[in-house]
Motif scaffolding. Structure first.
Motif, PDB file in Angstrom:
ATOM      1  N   THR A 171       0.945  -1.338   0.585  1.00 40.43           N
ATOM      2  CA  THR A 171      -0.248  -0.044   0.168  1.00 40.43           C
ATOM      3  C   THR A 171       1.035   1.338   0.267  1.00 40.43           C
ATOM      4  O   THR A 171       2.205   1.119   0.158  1.00 40.43           O
ATOM      5  N   ASN A 172       0.398   2.526   0.100  1.00 42.43           N
ATOM      6  CA  ASN A 172       1.599   3.800   0.087  1.00 42.43           C
ATOM      7  C   ASN A 172       0.657   4.420   0.772  1.00 42.43           C
ATOM      8  O   ASN A 172      -0.558   4.581   1.351  1.00 42.43           O
ATOM      9  N   LYS A 173       1.688   5.368   1.409  1.00 42.61           N
ATOM     10  CA  LYS A 173       1.079   6.509   2.532  1.00 42.61           C
ATOM     11  C   LYS A 173       1.653   8.062   1.737  1.00 42.61           C
ATOM     12  O   LYS A 173       2.335   7.760   1.262  1.00 42.61           O
ATOM     13  N   GLN A 174       0.089   8.711   2.616  1.00 42.86           N
ATOM     14  CA  GLN A 174       0.398  10.214   0.972  1.00 42.86           C
ATOM     15  C   GLN A 174       0.779  10.735   2.799  1.00 42.86           C
ATOM     16  O   GLN A 174      -0.263  10.634   3.217  1.00 42.86           O
ATOM     17  N   VAL A 175       1.376  12.063   1.791  1.00 44.08           N
ATOM     18  CA  VAL A 175       1.206  13.556   2.493  1.00 44.08           C
ATOM     19  C   VAL A 175       0.873  14.737   1.597  1.00 44.08           C
ATOM     20  O   VAL A 175       1.967  14.485   1.571  1.00 44.08           O
ATOM     21  N   CYS A 176       0.004  15.357   2.237  1.00 45.12           N
ATOM     22  CA  CYS A 176       0.183  16.249   1.051  1.00 45.12           C
ATOM     23  C   CYS A 176       1.185  17.631   1.994  1.00 45.12           C
ATOM     24  O   CYS A 176       1.413  18.152   2.578  1.00 45.12           O
ATOM     25  N   ILE A 177       1.513  18.075   0.256  1.00 43.27           N
ATOM     26  CA  ILE A 177       2.532  19.169   0.705  1.00 43.27           C
ATOM     27  C   ILE A 177       2.594  20.686  -0.108  1.00 43.27           C
ATOM     28  O   ILE A 177       3.347  21.179   0.042  1.00 43.27           O
ATOM     29  N   GLY A 178       1.395  20.739  -0.569  1.00 42.91           N
ATOM     30  CA  GLY A 178       1.613  21.908  -0.789  1.00 42.91           C
ATOM     31  C   GLY A 178       0.213  21.342  -2.743  1.00 42.91           C
ATOM     32  O   GLY A 178      -0.699  20.345  -2.131  1.00 42.91           O
ATOM     33  N   LYS A 179       0.395  22.768  -2.948  1.00 43.30           N
ATOM     34  CA  LYS A 179      -0.782  22.348  -4.195  1.00 43.30           C
ATOM     35  C   LYS A 179      -0.382  23.108  -5.139  1.00 43.30           C
ATOM     36  O   LYS A 179       0.733  24.097  -5.348  1.00 43.30           O
ATOM     37  N   LEU A 180      -0.828  23.161  -6.874  1.00 43.24           N
ATOM     38  CA  LEU A 180       0.143  23.425  -7.768  1.00 43.24           C
ATOM     39  C   LEU A 180      -0.672  25.084  -7.583  1.00 43.24           C
ATOM     40  O   LEU A 180      -2.407  25.598  -7.535  1.00 43.24           O
ATOM     41  N   ASP A 181       0.047  25.797  -8.095  1.00 46.30           N
ATOM     42  CA  ASP A 181      -0.045  27.174  -9.200  1.00 46.30           C
ATOM     43  C   ASP A 181      -1.356  26.643 -10.314  1.00 46.30           C
ATOM     44  O   ASP A 181      -0.822  26.446 -11.439  1.00 46.30           O
ATOM     45  N   LEU A 182      -2.436  27.387 -10.445  1.00 49.47           N
ATOM     46  CA  LEU A 182      -3.331  27.614 -11.287  1.00 49.47           C
ATOM     47  C   LEU A 182      -3.194  27.895 -12.452  1.00 49.47           C
ATOM     48  O   LEU A 182      -3.279  27.542 -13.792  1.00 49.47           O
ATOM     49  N   GLU A 183      -2.122  28.755 -12.887  1.00 49.20           N
ATOM     50  CA  GLU A 183      -1.530  30.047 -13.889  1.00 49.20           C
ATOM     51  C   GLU A 183      -0.258  28.748 -14.319  1.00 49.20           C
ATOM     52  O   GLU A 183       0.078  28.867 -15.848  1.00 49.20           O
ATOM     53  N   THR A 184       1.105  29.271 -12.846  1.00 49.11           N
ATOM     54  CA  THR A 184       2.809  28.529 -13.409  1.00 49.11           C
ATOM     55  C   THR A 184       2.574  26.798 -13.897  1.00 49.11           C
ATOM     56  O   THR A 184       3.492  26.606 -13.910  1.00 49.11           O
ATOM     57  N   GLY A 185       1.239  26.590 -13.019  1.00 42.42           N
ATOM     58  CA  GLY A 185       1.971  24.537 -12.506  1.00 42.42           C
ATOM     59  C   GLY A 185       2.743  24.477 -11.624  1.00 42.42           C
ATOM     60  O   GLY A 185       3.076  23.128 -11.706  1.00 42.42           O
TER      61      GLY A 185
END
Length: 518
Positions: A32-46
């Protein structure tokens, strides 16, 4: 290997970036895998916008080309705190200057997983550990075989000095079964797990106050308990432990062993059998006092008849104490056990498979006749059997040179349950129910690592028992709780961060003195 995963949230239109690492779920037997949120993508630059709760440095992760790796860190942080507290790494470095980090990493694996060492390679890839590099099965086999007996004895010498000062030490033996046909130490003998397999025996020493294992000695599987003590005492003298206070089960009693303990000036507290003639003479002496309520005490949950006799041992009259206890409630159970033993020993005599350690019992409670025509005929000695039932059932005897107070002596003897706890950990939590190595050289290396892992297991349990907030955890559950704490390391100049700590993570960190700041 860590990798990134994008999750699009339809409600707010934001794409979140997660750091993921594959792990093996041993209960479900699947990856299985463990996931940790490290941020989000910028809508304009990606580009990645790092999460504020993980962003310890303003520059971290603003470079979209930066890479990151994630390792499970919680269990290792906990074990690191024990390593530092007990000074284990320093001791290992003295004994194994080139391999001490590899040794520690394998020990960490055993403590956390308790699995066959063949699984250590995959564990290394997803977990923080002292060596930090991978350990293949071949590398581990080489590590086990390269250990020298001199290095192991050097460790024991240093470690026993840390533990044995002003300690009562519990000594006992356990057996470990094996299928090996190539190991000269694997023999058939008295198997404590009631398995019809050959075995090795392990004599082990534990600190009663520290509740930590101190020393072990590997023995052939066919050696008896009573015959191990003499060699053990010589080994402890070699290690520099000149005076000890040993707590011993009655299986270690013999005249020779007691003489040797006196000669070595070691103190001891030892259970002795009520079937010994000199013990029964002392009990007979105290029988008239059993009606006197003044001789009864409440010790723990039991109300016991208690008397103590100053006893002179041997021709030189060595000073000792014999503590006599009687439990009326235990007397009925004692009689049942005695009857069971009578039937068992009668079967031994009739089959011709006499046991040397049982000879005195045979002579006291049986009438044995051997005729050319009828062969061996065995009858119970009714007078001796009835005498035990009436006069000796329910008595328990401690023989000691170190503890004058009978309540203190009984408490010390009962506290040797630390031995059973450690044996249980060794077999069931540290993958030693079966010995899976075939050669004695590799076996010795494996057992040594199991022993060090046992130190960690015992230290964790000791801490759990001292803190009510951890009382609902077993050692295994506590380590699993820490599995959800990971360390993310970014490439270049971005450094490392720990994932968000739960309330329980912080409590465990406080108790074990773990620093969660990178």
């Amino acid at each position: 290997m860590a990798y990134r995963v994008h999750h699009y949230n339809k409600k707010n239109g934001i794409t979140y970036v997660y750091e993921a690492v594959s792990v093996w779920d041993k209960e479900k037997k699947t990856s299985t895998n463990k996931q940790v949120c490290i941020g989000k993508l910028d809508l304009e630059t990606g580009e990645l916008i790092p999460s504020k709760r993980l962003n310890s440095s303003p520059s971290t992760l603003h470079n979209s080309k930066a890479t990151a790796t994630s390792l499970v860190a919680g269990p290792s942080l906990l074990l690191d705190s024990i390593t530092q507290e007990l000074g284990i790494e320093k001791l290992l470095k003295k004994c194994f200057p080139n391999d001490h980090q590899q040794v520690l990493s394998v020990v960490y694996f055993l403590v956390q997983r308790g699995q066959a060492l063949s699984h250590c390679e995959s564990w290394c890839k997803g977990h923080l550990h002292p060596y930090s590099k991978g350990l293949t099965s071949q590398a581990i086999s080489k590590l086990l075989a390269s250990q020298t007996e001199d290095a192991r004895q050097t460790f024991f010498k240093q470690w026993s000095r840390v533990i044995t000062e002003k300690e009562c030490l519990c000594y006992d033996i356990t057996s470990v079964s094996s299928y090996s046909e190539q190991n000269e130490y694997v023999k058939y003998g008295y198997n404590r797990d009631k398995e019809k397999l050959p075995q090795i025996n392990m004599a082990m020493l534990f600190g009663q106050q520290s509740r930590l294992p101190v020393y072990y000695k590997r023995l052939p599987g066919n050696i008896t308990d009573v015959s191990t003590l003499s060699n053990f005492l010589k080994t402890m003298n070699f290690l520099g432990n000149e005076t000890l206070h040993l707590v011993l089960d009655k299986g270690f009693y013999s005249n020779a062993n007691v003489d040797e303990l006196f000669a070595a000036h070691h103190k001891f507290t030892m259970g002795v059998s009520i079937h010994l003639k000199w013990v029964q003479e002392i009990v007979d002496e105290f029988q008239p006092d059993m009606l006197d309520v003044e001789n009864y005490r409440k010790i723990g949950d039991d109300v016991l008849y208690v008397r103590t006799k100053l006893y002179k041992w041997g021709t030189q009259g060595k000073r000792s104490y014999v503590h006599v206890y009687h439990n009326a409630r235990a007397a009925a159970e004692d009689r049942d056990d005695f009857h069971e033993k009578l039937l068992e020993y009668k079967a031994e005599l009739e089959s011709g498979h006499r046991v040397k350690e049982h000879e005195s019992f045979y002579q006291r409670y049986f009438i044995i006749k051997n005729t050319p025509v009828r062969g061996v005929k065995v009858r119970f000695n009714p007078e001796a059997v009835q005498g035990y039932r009436k006069r000796y059932a329910g008595f328990f005897i401690l023989f000691t040179t170190g503890i004058k107070n009978p309540a203190t002596a009984l408490d010390s003897y009962r506290n040797k349950d630390v031995v059973e706890n450690c044996f249980d950990d060794l077999k069931n939590q540290l993958d030693m129910k079966r010995l899976r190595v075939h050669h004695s050289s590799t076996m010795d290396g494996r057992i040594f690592l199991q022993f060090i892992a046992l130190i960690y297991i015992s230290a964790i349990r000791n801490t759990i028992q001292k803190h009510p907030s951890l009382a609902h955890f077993t050692v295994k559950e506590l380590l699993e709780e820490m599995e959800t704490l990971s360390k993310i390391t970014y490439s270049g100049r971005y450094g490392s961060i720990f994932t968000e700590s739960t309330k329980m993570h912080k409590e465990i960190a406080r108790i074990f003195n773990i620093d969660l700041k990178t």
